[in-house]
Design a protein around this motif. Structure first.
Motif, PDB file in Angstrom:
ATOM      1  N   LEU A  85       1.025  -0.984  -0.128  1.00 48.24           N
ATOM      2  CA  LEU A  85       0.003   0.006  -0.118  1.00 48.24           C
ATOM      3  C   LEU A  85       0.745   1.279  -0.181  1.00 48.24           C
ATOM      4  O   LEU A  85       1.930   1.308   0.887  1.00 48.24           O
ATOM      5  N   VAL A  86       0.713   2.056  -0.786  1.00 48.16           N
ATOM      6  CA  VAL A  86       1.759   3.210  -1.304  1.00 48.16           C
ATOM      7  C   VAL A  86       0.971   4.436  -0.940  1.00 48.16           C
ATOM      8  O   VAL A  86       0.109   4.710  -1.447  1.00 48.16           O
ATOM      9  N   TRP A  87       1.752   5.232   0.159  1.00 51.04           N
ATOM     10  CA  TRP A  87       0.783   6.358   0.298  1.00 51.04           C
ATOM     11  C   TRP A  87       1.918   7.686   0.345  1.00 51.04           C
ATOM     12  O   TRP A  87       3.189   7.585   0.213  1.00 51.04           O
ATOM     13  N   CYS A  88       1.268   8.961  -0.138  1.00 49.33           N
ATOM     14  CA  CYS A  88       1.899  10.102  -0.203  1.00 49.33           C
ATOM     15  C   CYS A  88       1.094  11.106   0.286  1.00 49.33           C
ATOM     16  O   CYS A  88      -0.054  11.139   0.392  1.00 49.33           O
ATOM     17  N   GLU A  89       1.544  12.403   0.506  1.00 49.69           N
ATOM     18  CA  GLU A  89       0.730  13.366   1.060  1.00 49.69           C
ATOM     19  C   GLU A  89       0.177  14.007  -0.297  1.00 49.69           C
ATOM     20  O   GLU A  89       0.584  14.014  -1.442  1.00 49.69           O
TER      21      GLU A  89
END
Length: 144
Positions: A85-89
């Motif tokens: 699961l890849v998150w970013c702002e």
């Protein structure tokens, strides 16, 4: 597994297709104001063979452009993180009130580095610039 892509507060990457979820974006950032909104949140990048979908608080808000999707997918593949699961702002922008009832549309920008730069990837869930991990609602993995 989860990974977080640390940005540089540039909000360089535009999300496409968010015109279909204006009500959700308005609610997520607190609605329109006289001068518009710049609301920081976290986005989940759903990486598939077809592209990269962007979710905020569990709701799909759009896609990366095909060029951006190819490049970020390639970089995540090289880093061994395609199955994470890849998150970013993210920042929800827009919603300024004009004359009469006119309100500008909301858009979403991601704090990802330009595609020619390497990704700064941190293991784990979203992390804010102050180092805290204020989690949005946990997404459900798609059925496979």
């Amino acid at each position: 597994m989860e990974s977080y892509i640390q940005g540089s507060d540039s909000y360089y990457v535009d999300v496409h297709g968010e015109s279909t979820c204006q009500a959700f974006l308005s609610e997520a950032c607190g609605g329109p104001t006289q001068n518009g909104r710049q609301f920081r949140t976290q986005a989940l990048l759903r990486i598939t063979e077809a592209g990269v979908a962007v979710e905020i608080n569990g709701s799909a808000v759009g896609l990366l452009s095909p060029e951006d999707a190819r490049t970020y997918r390639y970089q995540l593949s090289n880093a061994g993180r395609l199955d994470h699961l890849v998150w970013c702002e993210a920042m929800i922008v827009g919603g300024s009130k004009g004359f009469g009832w006119e309100v500008s549309k909301f858009g979403v920008k991601l704090d990802l580095p330009p595609i020619q730069c390497d990704l700064d990837i941190i293991d784990g869930p979203p992390q804010w610039p102050d180092g805290s991990r204020k989690l949005p609602r946990k997404p459900k993995r798609p059925a496979e």
